[in-house]
Design a protein around this motif. Structure first.
Motif, PDB file in Angstrom:
ATOM      1  N   ASN A   1       7.889  -1.737  -1.252  1.00  0.00           N
ATOM      2  CA  ASN A   1       9.059  -1.492  -0.406  1.00  0.00           C
ATOM      3  C   ASN A   1       8.908  -0.154   0.311  1.00  0.00           C
ATOM      4  O   ASN A   1       9.301   0.887  -0.207  1.00  0.00           O
ATOM      5  N   ALA A   2       8.364  -0.184   1.513  1.00  0.00           N
ATOM      6  CA  ALA A   2       8.116   1.042   2.267  1.00  0.00           C
ATOM      7  C   ALA A   2       9.399   1.705   2.736  1.00  0.00           C
ATOM      8  O   ALA A   2       9.403   2.906   3.040  1.00  0.00           O
ATOM      9  N   ALA A   3      10.497   0.968   2.802  1.00  0.00           N
ATOM     10  CA  ALA A   3      11.770   1.515   3.281  1.00  0.00           C
ATOM     11  C   ALA A   3      12.587   2.165   2.179  1.00  0.00           C
ATOM     12  O   ALA A   3      13.622   2.772   2.460  1.00  0.00           O
ATOM     13  N   SER A   4      12.141   2.057   0.951  1.00  0.00           N
ATOM     14  CA  SER A   4      12.859   2.678  -0.156  1.00  0.00           C
ATOM     15  C   SER A   4      12.550   4.166  -0.218  1.00  0.00           C
ATOM     16  O   SER A   4      11.566   4.638   0.373  1.00  0.00           O
ATOM     17  N   ALA A   5      13.365   4.915  -0.946  1.00  0.00           N
ATOM     18  CA  ALA A   5      13.123   6.353  -1.088  1.00  0.00           C
ATOM     19  C   ALA A   5      11.761   6.599  -1.728  1.00  0.00           C
ATOM     20  O   ALA A   5      11.007   7.480  -1.296  1.00  0.00           O
ATOM     21  N   THR A   6      11.426   5.813  -2.732  1.00  0.00           N
ATOM     22  CA  THR A   6      10.126   5.962  -3.391  1.00  0.00           C
ATOM     23  C   THR A   6       8.990   5.600  -2.453  1.00  0.00           C
ATOM     24  O   THR A   6       7.993   6.325  -2.337  1.00  0.00           O
ATOM     25  N   GLY A   7       9.115   4.486  -1.767  1.00  0.00           N
ATOM     26  CA  GLY A   7       8.068   4.059  -0.842  1.00  0.00           C
ATOM     27  C   GLY A   7       7.844   5.061   0.271  1.00  0.00           C
ATOM     28  O   GLY A   7       6.706   5.308   0.685  1.00  0.00           O
ATOM     29  N   ASN A   8       8.932   5.648   0.764  1.00  0.00           N
ATOM     30  CA  ASN A   8       8.814   6.650   1.824  1.00  0.00           C
ATOM     31  C   ASN A   8       8.117   7.907   1.331  1.00  0.00           C
ATOM     32  O   ASN A   8       7.169   8.396   1.951  1.00  0.00           O
ATOM     33  N   SER A   9       8.568   8.456   0.203  1.00  0.00           N
ATOM     34  CA  SER A   9       7.961   9.698  -0.286  1.00  0.00           C
ATOM     35  C   SER A   9       6.511   9.485  -0.698  1.00  0.00           C
ATOM     36  O   SER A   9       5.683  10.388  -0.559  1.00  0.00           O
ATOM     37  N   ASP A  10       6.185   8.292  -1.168  1.00  0.00           N
ATOM     38  CA  ASP A  10       4.816   8.001  -1.590  1.00  0.00           C
ATOM     39  C   ASP A  10       3.914   7.573  -0.440  1.00  0.00           C
ATOM     40  O   ASP A  10       2.701   7.421  -0.627  1.00  0.00           O
ATOM     41  N   GLY A  11       4.480   7.356   0.737  1.00  0.00           N
ATOM     42  CA  GLY A  11       3.668   7.054   1.913  1.00  0.00           C
ATOM     43  C   GLY A  11       3.033   5.683   1.925  1.00  0.00           C
ATOM     44  O   GLY A  11       1.970   5.493   2.524  1.00  0.00           O
ATOM     45  N   VAL A  12       3.681   4.681   1.312  1.00  0.00           N
ATOM     46  CA  VAL A  12       3.035   3.370   1.196  1.00  0.00           C
ATOM     47  C   VAL A  12       2.910   2.640   2.527  1.00  0.00           C
ATOM     48  O   VAL A  12       2.159   1.668   2.638  1.00  0.00           O
ATOM     49  N   LEU A  13       3.621   3.116   3.565  1.00  0.00           N
ATOM     50  CA  LEU A  13       3.469   2.481   4.874  1.00  0.00           C
ATOM     51  C   LEU A  13       2.034   2.621   5.387  1.00  0.00           C
ATOM     52  O   LEU A  13       1.590   1.823   6.216  1.00  0.00           O
ATOM     53  N   MET A  14       1.310   3.608   4.888  1.00  0.00           N
ATOM     54  CA  MET A  14      -0.102   3.759   5.265  1.00  0.00           C
ATOM     55  C   MET A  14      -0.904   2.524   4.883  1.00  0.00           C
ATOM     56  O   MET A  14      -1.894   2.194   5.549  1.00  0.00           O
ATOM     57  N   ALA A  15      -0.495   1.835   3.830  1.00  0.00           N
ATOM     58  CA  ALA A  15      -1.200   0.637   3.361  1.00  0.00           C
ATOM     59  C   ALA A  15      -0.617  -0.650   3.923  1.00  0.00           C
ATOM     60  O   ALA A  15      -1.332  -1.633   4.092  1.00  0.00           O
TER      61      ALA A  15
ATOM     62  N   TYR B   1     -10.875   2.005   2.219  1.00  0.00           N
ATOM     63  CA  TYR B   1     -10.028   2.913   2.994  1.00  0.00           C
ATOM     64  C   TYR B   1      -9.319   3.869   2.045  1.00  0.00           C
ATOM     65  O   TYR B   1      -8.547   3.431   1.191  1.00  0.00           O
ATOM     66  N   ARG B   2      -9.589   5.155   2.180  1.00  0.00           N
ATOM     67  CA  ARG B   2      -8.936   6.141   1.320  1.00  0.00           C
ATOM     68  C   ARG B   2      -7.726   6.762   2.023  1.00  0.00           C
ATOM     69  O   ARG B   2      -7.817   7.186   3.174  1.00  0.00           O
ATOM     70  N   THR B   3      -6.605   6.833   1.313  1.00  0.00           N
ATOM     71  CA  THR B   3      -5.403   7.482   1.818  1.00  0.00           C
ATOM     72  C   THR B   3      -4.914   8.489   0.782  1.00  0.00           C
ATOM     73  O   THR B   3      -5.425   8.538  -0.337  1.00  0.00           O
ATOM     74  N   ASP B   4      -3.905   9.260   1.141  1.00  0.00           N
ATOM     75  CA  ASP B   4      -3.250  10.119   0.152  1.00  0.00           C
ATOM     76  C   ASP B   4      -1.887   9.577  -0.233  1.00  0.00           C
ATOM     77  O   ASP B   4      -1.040  10.297  -0.760  1.00  0.00           O
ATOM     78  N   ALA B   5      -1.670   8.283   0.017  1.00  0.00           N
ATOM     79  CA  ALA B   5      -0.440   7.628  -0.423  1.00  0.00           C
ATOM     80  C   ALA B   5      -0.504   7.375  -1.929  1.00  0.00           C
ATOM     81  O   ALA B   5      -1.586   7.206  -2.494  1.00  0.00           O
ATOM     82  N   ARG B   6       0.641   7.354  -2.558  1.00  0.00           N
ATOM     83  CA  ARG B   6       0.730   6.925  -3.953  1.00  0.00           C
ATOM     84  C   ARG B   6       1.215   5.477  -3.921  1.00  0.00           C
ATOM     85  O   ARG B   6       2.348   5.189  -3.557  1.00  0.00           O
ATOM     86  N   LEU B   7       0.336   4.554  -4.279  1.00  0.00           N
ATOM     87  CA  LEU B   7       0.597   3.124  -4.118  1.00  0.00           C
ATOM     88  C   LEU B   7       1.456   2.637  -5.281  1.00  0.00           C
ATOM     89  O   LEU B   7       0.970   2.099  -6.263  1.00  0.00           O
ATOM     90  N   SER B   8       2.761   2.821  -5.121  1.00  0.00           N
ATOM     91  CA  SER B   8       3.699   2.582  -6.212  1.00  0.00           C
ATOM     92  C   SER B   8       4.585   1.371  -6.012  1.00  0.00           C
ATOM     93  O   SER B   8       5.012   0.741  -6.978  1.00  0.00           O
ATOM     94  N   THR B   9       4.885   1.044  -4.766  1.00  0.00           N
ATOM     95  CA  THR B   9       5.847  -0.010  -4.471  1.00  0.00           C
ATOM     96  C   THR B   9       5.465  -0.714  -3.179  1.00  0.00           C
ATOM     97  O   THR B   9       4.766  -0.148  -2.326  1.00  0.00           O
TER      98      THR B   9
END
Length: 561
Positions: free
Chosen positions: A46-60, A36-44
């Motif tokens: 924690n999807a509720a954090s500022a980093t998780g939100n801007s990086d779109g990790v909720l997609m994963a 599955y390809r996304t344009d999220a940056r899989l960094s954290t």
């Protein structure tokens, strides 16, 4: 992509509630990994954090970190009764009764408890210092969470007059981290007790764990830390081979159909995977990479249904601190030409909060931003001259704008180049400051002067059916307000908008927000976010998701025929 793909715009699928079953095909087919390809940056994690939100990790992680609800394909809130129930309770103010399912457990076997709700509230309410949350929207309106440590029920009471209208979306998928893991990190027996006694050292340690304790490392993930409360659990992460999700054997609901899904993002080697068989599902911004010679043009989701828009958020410090500087920069941005060249059929969008999918948007979209509808080089040049002198009394230096975005990104690179060409004629230097490491918070630190991203402060999928959360991008002091825009008129309108359910009142408040945002040039809206969503024609159950969780909103129901 080498596999035959189905485009989302051509498909109509009946959507069932989360947890509904699907007929599965051959067992062997369901056991081999799906990519599955996304344009999220899989960094954290924690999807509720500022980093998780801007990086779109909720997609994963939407079907890894369960909550009381999930955003559906149109961004609507769908209750997740596998996790628990939320009911209105009697009280002088909005009062909600949360009850976890007695079967609800984390992948380590520990029960989900009201401690998890307390931690989510504390982290996202803005009342407790030190938490790097994505936003305080909704959680800031909660007066208290009544919880006995270890119980599976809680009563959430809102402040007087603060009946947050999107309350059903609170404590949803991706919003709750395991409180018992954070408590262990902080060296306390209970997060609830630390909050109740206002134990400052403990709360500082809790914030540190919440902020930094869930960064995604390379290799096998610690099964005692990266806990799952959904049909999948995260097993490992590697920048070469992606994020590996496997069935969660502690999940108490209908098991995920596919045994393994491997998620790729902006910080993984998608090129290598493309050469090794490609992706069966893809959800990313259109034009992310240069198309191969002779390739078909991207087919994007209809702009009329977009839940987010692309915009340039402007810092209210540094080179763009003076209002004439912001006005000058906005005047040289060719918004009409950008929409024609890169909007994939979208009209120029003039609103900061309402999106093309909103019923309220059409009556007012044409009423705002007309002074900045197209590049006005003469006006921009005059505004540059109106900037105040430097502190020494010398004339203001030449205006230089560092415009950042998450790179590499072929489409946005061309956009910034066009902006630079236009602004150069007004004597304004626009520098392409793209980076794979760019942070949405770079405006606050002074590392950037402007940033190109989607509403909701996201570099990836963004938005929901109700725009109230993203309206806090115009609320002074909220983390979504990246540029530190501080107009009190806008803040007052956001405050009222978040509790208003009458459409006419929402429209009036939207006008107030837009008037203030354009007057102060808080950001420059461009056009509906163009997203390309494809999947293999041999898959069933895949439904394109328009919200910030993307097409992975129901990945546990994906199946091979």
């Amino acid at each position: 992509m080498r596999k035959q793909m189905r485009r989302s715009a051509a498909v109509t699928v009946a959507v069932a509630a989360v947890g509904a079953g699907l007929l599965s095909g051959c067992a062997a087919d369901q056991d081999s990994p799906l990519h599955y390809r996304t344009d999220a940056r899989l960094s954290t994690y924690n999807a509720a954090s500022a980093t998780g939100n801007s990086d779109g990790v909720l997609m994963a992680f939407t079907r890894v970190q369960g909550g009381f609800s999930v955003l559906g394909p149109q961004g609507q809130v769908i209750s997740d009764r596998d996790v628990g129930t939320v009911e209105l309770a009697p009280g002088p103010t909005l009062t909600l009764q949360y009850t976890f399912s007695p079967k609800a457990v984390y992948s380590d076997g520990a029960k989900m408890t009201c401690d998890d709700l307390v931690l989510a509230w504390v982290a996202q309410s803005g009342r407790f210092r030190g938490f790097d949350a994505a936003t305080t929207a909704g959680y800031r309106d909660i007066d208290r969470v009544e919880c006995m440590p270890g119980a599976q029920t809680a009563k959430v009471r809102f402040a007087n007059g603060r009946s947050y209208r999107d309350w059903r979306g609170l404590f949803g998928a991706g919003s709750m981290l395991p409180a018992h893991v954070v408590a262990k990190d902080a060296g306390v027996t209970s997060v609830v007790d630390a909050v109740r006694t206002r134990n400052a050292p403990a709360l500082t340690a809790i914030a540190k764990s919440w902020n930094t304790g869930f960064a995604l490392p390379s290799g096998q993930l610690d099964a005692k830390r990266f806990l799952s409360s959904g049909p999948y659990r995260a097993e490992s992460f590697d920048q070469k081979t992606g994020l590996r999700l496997v069935r969660n054997d502690k999940w108490w609901g209908a098991p995920a159909t596919l045994a393994t899904i491997i998620v790729y993002g902006r910080n993984t080697d998608t090129a290598a995977r493309t050469g090794a068989g490609g992706f069966e599902v893809a959800d990313a911004t259109a034009g992310l990479t240069e198309p191969a010679a002779g390739a078909e043009p991207p087919q994007v989701s209809p702009a009329s249904g977009a839940l987010s828009t692309e915009q340039i958020v402007i810092a209210h410090k540094g080179a763009l601190a003076p209002l004439p500087a912001r006005q000058a920069f906005a005047s040289c941005v060719p918004r009409d030409a950008l929409a024609r060249a890169y909007g994939y059929g979208s009209q120029p969008w003039n609103l900061h909060v309402l999106t093309p999918a909103s019923d309220l948007a059409d009556p007012i979209n044409g009423q705002f931003g007309q002074r900045y509808a197209r590049a006005d080089v003469v006006r921009a040049r005059e505004l540059v001259k109106q900037r105040p002198p430097s502190p020494t009394g010398a004339p203001a230096p030449p205006l230089k704008v560092r415009l950042g975005y998450l790179g590499p990104d072929a489409r946005r690179k061309k956009m910034v180049s066009d902006i630079a060409d236009s602004c150069r004629r007004a004597g304004i230097e626009v520098v392409d400051a793209a980076s794979p490491d760019v942070a949405a918070t770079a405006l606050r630190t002074g590392a950037l002067d402007a940033v190109l991203l989607n509403t909701g402060a996201s570099f990836a999928a963004a938005g929901a059916a109700d725009v109230v959360r993203d309206a806090y991008g115009l609320f002074r002091g909220d983390p979504l307000n990246l540029g530190d825009f501080g107009d009190p008129m806008a803040a007052d309108a956001v405050t009222k908008f978040s509790v208003t359910t009458v459409a006419g009142d929402q429209l009036a408040q939207s006008r107030a927000m837009e008037t203030a945002a354009w007057r102060d040039v808080a950001a420059i809206p461009l056009f509906a976010t163009p997203r390309e969503q494809k999947w293999d024609t041999k898959l069933t159950g895949v439904v394109a998701g328009r919200a910030r969780n993307g097409t992975g909103w129901n990945m546990d129901r994906w199946a091979r025929q």
